[in-house]
Motif scaffolding. Structure first.
Motif, PDB file in Angstrom:
ATOM      1  N   GLN A  71      91.045   5.898 116.583  1.00 18.93           N
ATOM      2  CA  GLN A  71      92.518   6.241 116.950  1.00 18.93           C
ATOM      3  C   GLN A  71      93.399   6.120 115.739  1.00 18.93           C
ATOM      4  OE1 GLN A  71      93.717   3.736 120.318  1.00 18.93           O
ATOM      5  NE2 GLN A  71      95.967   3.649 119.508  1.00 18.93           N
ATOM      6  N   PHE A  72      94.543   6.839 115.823  1.00 20.50           N
ATOM      7  CA  PHE A  72      95.362   6.776 114.395  1.00 20.50           C
ATOM      8  C   PHE A  72      96.589   7.587 114.962  1.00 20.50           C
ATOM      9  CE2 PHE A  72      92.800  10.435 114.020  1.00 20.50           C
ATOM     10  CZ  PHE A  72      93.554  11.622 113.416  1.00 20.50           C
ATOM     11  N   TYR A  73      97.648   7.633 114.277  1.00 20.22           N
ATOM     12  CA  TYR A  73      98.864   8.084 114.379  1.00 20.22           C
ATOM     13  C   TYR A  73      99.090   9.096 113.217  1.00 20.22           C
ATOM     14  CZ  TYR A  73     100.112   4.483 117.374  1.00 20.22           C
ATOM     15  OH  TYR A  73     100.110   3.646 118.583  1.00 20.22           O
ATOM     16  N   ASN A  74      99.321  10.617 113.519  1.00 24.00           N
ATOM     17  CA  ASN A  74      99.510  11.711 112.616  1.00 24.00           C
ATOM     18  C   ASN A  74     100.826  11.600 112.327  1.00 24.00           C
ATOM     19  OD1 ASN A  74     101.338  12.496 114.557  1.00 24.00           O
ATOM     20  ND2 ASN A  74      99.845  14.057 115.404  1.00 24.00           N
ATOM     21  N   ASP A  75     101.013  12.675 111.097  1.00 20.33           N
ATOM     22  CA  ASP A  75     102.384  12.668 110.272  1.00 20.33           C
ATOM     23  C   ASP A  75     103.589  12.801 111.239  1.00 20.33           C
ATOM     24  OD1 ASP A  75     100.835  12.252 108.064  1.00 20.33           O
ATOM     25  OD2 ASP A  75     100.896  14.525 107.590  1.00 20.33           O
ATOM     26  N   ALA A  76     103.489  13.218 112.390  1.00 20.63           N
ATOM     27  CA  ALA A  76     104.581  13.450 113.364  1.00 20.63           C
ATOM     28  C   ALA A  76     104.858  12.406 114.087  1.00 20.63           C
ATOM     29  CB  ALA A  76     104.146  14.982 114.266  1.00 20.63           C
ATOM     30  N   GLY A  77     103.943  11.347 114.102  1.00 21.25           N
ATOM     31  CA  GLY A  77     104.163   9.799 114.890  1.00 21.25           C
ATOM     32  C   GLY A  77     103.462  10.045 116.205  1.00 21.25           C
ATOM     33  N   GLN A  78     102.479  11.034 116.414  1.00 17.46           N
ATOM     34  CA  GLN A  78     101.837  11.199 117.720  1.00 17.46           C
ATOM     35  C   GLN A  78     100.688  10.236 117.624  1.00 17.46           C
ATOM     36  OE1 GLN A  78     101.673  15.088 117.371  1.00 17.46           O
ATOM     37  NE2 GLN A  78     102.971  15.781 119.495  1.00 17.46           N
ATOM     38  N   GLU A  79     100.048   9.649 118.693  1.00 15.06           N
ATOM     39  CA  GLU A  79      98.981   8.923 118.705  1.00 15.06           C
ATOM     40  C   GLU A  79      97.836   9.912 119.069  1.00 15.06           C
ATOM     41  OE1 GLU A  79      97.342   4.897 120.779  1.00 15.06           O
ATOM     42  OE2 GLU A  79      98.913   6.230 121.960  1.00 15.06           O
ATOM     43  N   VAL A  80      96.819   9.913 118.239  1.00 14.27           N
ATOM     44  CA  VAL A  80      95.673  10.635 118.224  1.00 14.27           C
ATOM     45  C   VAL A  80      94.345   9.815 118.641  1.00 14.27           C
ATOM     46  CG1 VAL A  80      94.208  12.508 116.713  1.00 14.27           C
ATOM     47  CG2 VAL A  80      96.682  12.258 116.318  1.00 14.27           C
ATOM     48  N   HIS A  81      93.697  10.509 119.630  1.00 13.60           N
ATOM     49  CA  HIS A  81      92.417   9.936 119.838  1.00 13.60           C
ATOM     50  C   HIS A  81      91.138  10.822 119.422  1.00 13.60           C
ATOM     51  CE1 HIS A  81      94.299   6.638 122.156  1.00 13.60           C
ATOM     52  NE2 HIS A  81      95.271   7.373 122.344  1.00 13.60           N
ATOM     53  N   GLU A  82      90.488  10.553 118.855  1.00 16.03           N
ATOM     54  CA  GLU A  82      89.164  11.269 118.483  1.00 16.03           C
ATOM     55  C   GLU A  82      87.874  10.840 119.061  1.00 16.03           C
ATOM     56  OE1 GLU A  82      90.762  13.984 114.833  1.00 16.03           O
ATOM     57  OE2 GLU A  82      89.597  12.193 114.270  1.00 16.03           O
ATOM     58  N   VAL A  83      87.089  11.714 119.452  1.00 21.58           N
ATOM     59  CA  VAL A  83      85.631  11.194 119.739  1.00 21.58           C
ATOM     60  C   VAL A  83      84.356  12.018 118.706  1.00 21.58           C
ATOM     61  CG1 VAL A  83      83.856  11.252 121.518  1.00 21.58           C
ATOM     62  CG2 VAL A  83      86.250  10.928 122.347  1.00 21.58           C
TER      63      VAL A  83
END
Length: 85
Positions: free
Chosen positions: A53-65
Motif C-alpha cells: 500500500q502506498f500513495y501515488n503522486d495524485a495523493g490517491q491510496e494505491v493497493h497492490e497484490v
C-alpha cells in the motif's frame, strides 16, 4: 475447515484485484518499479501473495497484490486505486 475459509477469502480478495495477464505495469511506488527488489523472499512459499500500500503522486491510496513466482520474483497481479477524500 478454517484453512479452507481463509484460502477462499484470500482467493476472492485476489480476484477482486485481478487484471488480465500482463496488463499491469509497475508505477512509481510499486515494489517492482525499476526492476525486481535486490532481496529475494526465500522463506515464503511459491505462489504466496504479498500486499503493498502506498500513495501515488495524485495523493490517491494505491493497493497492490503481488504473487511470488517459481523464480522467487514478484509478479504484479492486481492494483486498486482509491481517493482518500
Amino acid at each position: 475447515m478454517k484453512l479452507r475459509v481463509f484460502a477462499a477469502l484470500i482467493g476472492s480478495a485476489i480476484a477482486s484485484f485481478a487484471h488480465p495477464a500482463g496488463a499491469l505495469e509497475p508505477i512509481p511506488g510499486s515494489i517492482t518499479y525499476g526492476g525486481q527488489p535486490r532481496t529475494k523472499l526465500v522463506k515464503a512459499p511459491i505462489g504466496s501473495t504479498v500486499t503493498h500500500q502506498f500513495y501515488n503522486d495524485a495523493g490517491q491510496e494505491v493497493h497492490e497484490v503481488y504473487r511470488l513466482d517459481e523464480n522467487r520474483n514478484l509478479q504484479l497481479i492486481g492494483r486498486r486505486v482509491s481517493d482518500t477524500d
